[in-house]
Design a protein around this motif. Structure first.
Motif, mmCIF file in Angstrom:
data_model
loop_
_atom_site.group_PDB
_atom_site.id
_atom_site.type_symbol
_atom_site.label_atom_id
_atom_site.label_comp_id
_atom_site.label_asym_id
_atom_site.label_seq_id
_atom_site.Cartn_x
_atom_site.Cartn_y
_atom_site.Cartn_z
ATOM 1 N N SER A 49 0.839 -1.203 0.000
ATOM 2 C CA SER A 49 0.000 0.000 0.000
ATOM 3 C C SER A 49 0.874 1.252 0.000
ATOM 4 O O SER A 49 0.638 2.184 -0.778
ATOM 5 C CB SER A 49 -0.910 0.018 1.229
ATOM 6 N N LYS B 148 3.952 1.691 -0.972
ATOM 7 C CA LYS B 148 4.652 1.857 -2.244
ATOM 8 C C LYS B 148 3.696 2.326 -3.349
ATOM 9 O O LYS B 148 3.990 3.272 -4.087
ATOM 10 C CB LYS B 148 5.320 0.528 -2.647
ATOM 11 N N ALA B 149 2.523 1.690 -3.431
ATOM 12 C CA ALA B 149 1.571 2.015 -4.493
ATOM 13 C C ALA B 149 1.040 3.446 -4.352
ATOM 14 O O ALA B 149 1.000 4.207 -5.336
ATOM 15 C CB ALA B 149 0.418 1.014 -4.469
ATOM 16 N N TYR B 150 0.681 3.837 -3.111
ATOM 17 C CA TYR B 150 0.121 5.184 -2.904
ATOM 18 C C TYR B 150 1.180 6.257 -3.117
ATOM 19 O O TYR B 150 0.902 7.316 -3.673
ATOM 20 C CB TYR B 150 -0.535 5.297 -1.516
ATOM 21 N N THR C 26 -8.258 13.747 -2.329
ATOM 22 C CA THR C 26 -7.683 12.428 -2.655
ATOM 23 C C THR C 26 -6.244 12.331 -2.168
ATOM 24 O O THR C 26 -5.818 11.312 -1.618
ATOM 25 C CB THR C 26 -7.723 12.200 -4.199
ATOM 26 N N PHE D 77 -4.591 9.726 0.409
ATOM 27 C CA PHE D 77 -3.399 8.918 0.081
ATOM 28 C C PHE D 77 -2.350 9.045 1.186
ATOM 29 O O PHE D 77 -1.757 8.059 1.618
ATOM 30 C CB PHE D 77 -2.807 9.361 -1.258
ATOM 31 N N VAL E 147 -3.448 7.030 4.097
ATOM 32 C CA VAL E 147 -3.255 5.588 3.871
ATOM 33 C C VAL E 147 -1.793 5.223 4.134
ATOM 34 O O VAL E 147 -1.489 4.249 4.843
ATOM 35 C CB VAL E 147 -3.667 5.186 2.434
ATOM 36 N N GLU F 5 -0.736 2.711 7.047
ATOM 37 C CA GLU F 5 -0.058 1.452 6.686
ATOM 38 C C GLU F 5 1.343 1.389 7.292
ATOM 39 O O GLU F 5 1.829 0.315 7.670
ATOM 40 C CB GLU F 5 -0.003 1.278 5.164
ATOM 41 N N ARG G 84 0.772 0.361 10.751
ATOM 42 C CA ARG G 84 0.456 -1.079 10.796
ATOM 43 C C ARG G 84 1.750 -1.899 10.727
ATOM 44 O O ARG G 84 1.928 -2.880 11.468
ATOM 45 C CB ARG G 84 -0.466 -1.396 9.612
#
Lengths: 479, 126
Positions: A270, A272-274, A288, A292, A295, A299, A302
């Motif tokens: 997550s 890396k992608a965001y 947005t 991001f 997130v 993460e 987490r």
């Protein structure tokens, strides 16, 4: 000897005198009445002969008596003590008795030497027996199963562990053919092959599954040939090391590494992608972009929690964790944790019902660790409760026992009875739960460690498949 | 707009969102599913041109989903890309009879995923 010669010479003289008296022709005869006439020389010869006979007879009787005494003495020789010598019963027999006493003395020396050798052998036997018993004691005390066979494949030695592994009577195993002692055909073949290979330098190590009375177990079998005298093969030693647990631990570690790797990769994916989406300008508006960023932050948190979990378990287990216990309110802590978990619960339309008593009761605990435990239990409840379910957070104070308990009940999938006893084991995950949600199998293990090892409390679980589970813990109340 | 429909299945909501956004921005129509069972129903209903599925999912795993789709003539020819956080390559027999053409390990680059999607759709169209 002199006396015997004297008697013999006397006999010969008397006999000679008698013969000489007979050879003389007397001039006159003696007449004793009308019927008896005697020549004097004959009378003299008769007297001499009679005397010679008497002397000879007396000598013979004396010798015969001496021989009898000697015979008695000889027959008692075995009962005689050391250094005892036969007394001479007759001077005539002195040389014989002396010679015999010489033989006895020599025999006595040999007997003494033999007795010495016997004692030495007895000592050697005792030492060998003690060494054998010592070796047997060592072998018996070994937890690994040990089987020793001779060149005829007969059991020479086996320990308790071998008897348990192959389920045989140890007292009847000695000198019995191996195929009469154990039923494991593979093991018998391994021993025979090793004996035939006559490999005195090398060892053979094989992994072998054995069906024991307590179930199937995996053994590492080490086989080696024993060399006897003149380097001839004397048999085979088989040592069986139970590696069932080691295999299980290795498998657990593999699963653990695999699970941890999976759990680490998921939040990382997550992040890396965001991050890439932000760099590429794929987030079109501020709202947005803020989402991001959040997130990425969540993460990252987490990921941090997961790493903390792993490290905390490791530290608690190794006793290296620093514990900071202070008086605190369990109710406050529960409320804080509920606030944190609420967004996750709302995502699944799960209602959280609080039945938490006012914050008057205190317990003494490490705040961060206890908070982590509560969060872990709440997070599990959300994970395993289907959408629209209910989670009840409750405190129960037992004044008489001076205990306070926290109970977190859900209306989730529940845990099958067969899995219930193992839910706090590290890496353990119930199969049904595995499909329901992801996890490392570390969370509950960490919570149990924190409650029981660190706080000396009690962890408990109640569950019914399809109805839900209640996880909770009990701690001491402080005044 | 490419007009192509892609079904994205992942139980991780963040991954589901980011992949969907990337594909939508690239002009694809995206259908999402949060577990294997939902994905199976969506595939049967939507007949997507491509499926992007996670390996570990509740209800049905990615492999089980693809094998189930392969069983039905209507969905048998849908190509699939699998995302996995296992950290190791799956063996050929693992993906046998599943229609899975490519695998991408997590963490992955959305750019790389988009390139893979275009490649697979191009091959499928050819």
């Amino acid at each position: 000897m002199r006396r015997a010669t004297f008697i013999l010479i006397l006999c010969f003289i008397l006999l000679g005198g008698g013969l000489m008296a007979l050879s003389f022709a007397p001039a006159t005869e003696l007449e004793l009445g009308p019927f008896f006439r005697f020549r004097p020389n004959r009378i003299a010869a008769m007297v001499l002969f009679l005397f010679a006979g008497f002397v000879g007879m007396a000598g013979m009787l004396s010798l015969s008596s001496a021989c009898r005494r000697l015979t008695r003495g000889l027959s008692n020789v075995q009962n005689l003590g050391p250094l005892h010598r036969l007394p001479s019963p007759h001077p005539t027999l002195n040389p014989l008795v002396n010679a015999f006493n010489g033989v006895i003395a020599s025999a006595e020396e040999e007997v003494a030497a033999a007795r010495l050798r016997v004692k030495e052998i007895e000592i050697q036997l005792k030492v060998a027996t003690a060494e054998r018993q010592h070796a047997e004691a060592i072998i018996y005390s070994i937890s690994d199963a040990v089987l020793v066979t001779d060149p005829f494949d007969e059991v020479v030695l086996a320990n308790d562990s071998a008897a348990r592994t192959f389920n045989f009577d140890l007292s009847r195993a000695s000198r019995a053919p191996i195929h009469d002692v154990i039923c494991d055909s593979t093991m018998i073949s391994l021993i025979r092959e090793m004996r035939k290979s006559d490999s005195r330098s090398g060892r053979r190590i094989v992994e072998h599954k054995v069906q024991t009375p307590s179930g199937e177990r995996i053994y590492k079998v080490t086989l080696s040939c024993v060399a006897g005298r003149e380097d001839t093969p004397a048999g085979v030693v088989a040592v069986l090391h139970d590696m069932t647990r080691e295999k299980e631990v290795a498998e657990m570690k593999n699963d653990f590494v695999s699970n941890v790797s999976h759990e680490l990769r998921t939040p990382l994916a997550s992040i890396k992608a965001y991050a890439e989406m932000l760099i590429d300008g794929e987030a079109s508006d501020d709202k947005t972009r803020t989402e991001f960023y959040e997130v990425i932050q969540n993460e990252a948190n987490r990921l941090g929690r997961l790493i903390d979990n792993i490290l905390n378990i490791s530290r608690i287990e190794s006793g290296l964790i620093k514990i900071n216990k202070t008086p605190l309110s369990l109710m406050v802590l529960l409320k804080e944790a509920v606030e944190v978990i609420l967004p996750q619960a709302r995502q699944k339309q799960i209602e959280i019902v609080e039945q938490i008593a006012p914050a008057v009761d205190q317990t003494r605990a490490d705040r961060d660790m206890l908070y982590e435990s509560i969060l872990n239990l709440l997070s599990n409840a959300v994970k395993y409760t289907p959408e629209g379910g209910t989670i009840t957070v409750q405190t129960v104070v037992d004044e008489s026992r001076k205990k306070i308990a926290a109970r977190i009940s859900d209306t989730g999938v529940g845990i099958p009875p067969k899995d219930l006893a193992f839910v706090f084991d590290k890496f353990y995950r119930a199969e049904t739960n595995n499909r329901m949600a992801k996890g490392t199998g570390l969370g509950l293990s960490l919570v149990k460690h924190i409650i029981e090892t660190v706080h000396h409390g009690r962890m408990f679980v109640e569950s019914q498949v399809g109805k839900g589970s209640t996880f909770g813990f009990e701690l001491d109340l402080v005044e | 707009m490419t007009g192509k429909t892609i079904l994205v299945a992942d139980d991780e909501s963040h991954i589901l969102s980011v992949v969907s956004l990337k594909l939508r921005n690239a002009g694809f129509r995206v259908v999402t599913a949060r577990n294997g069972r939902e994905a199976l129903e969506a595939a049967q209903h939507e007949h997507p041109d491509l499926i992007i599925t996670d390996y570990h999912m509740p209800e049905l795993s990615g492999i089980e989903l693809c094998r189930a789709l392969k069983q039905e003539p209507a969905t048998a020819n849908i190509p699939a890309i699998m995302l996995t956080a296992c950290g190791y390559s799956l063996e050929p027999h693992d993906t046998e009879n599943s229609g899975i053409l490519c695998m991408l390990s997590k963490p992955f680059s959305p750019r790389q995923l988009l390139a893979m999607v275009n490649e697979v759709l191009h091959v499928a169209a050819a």
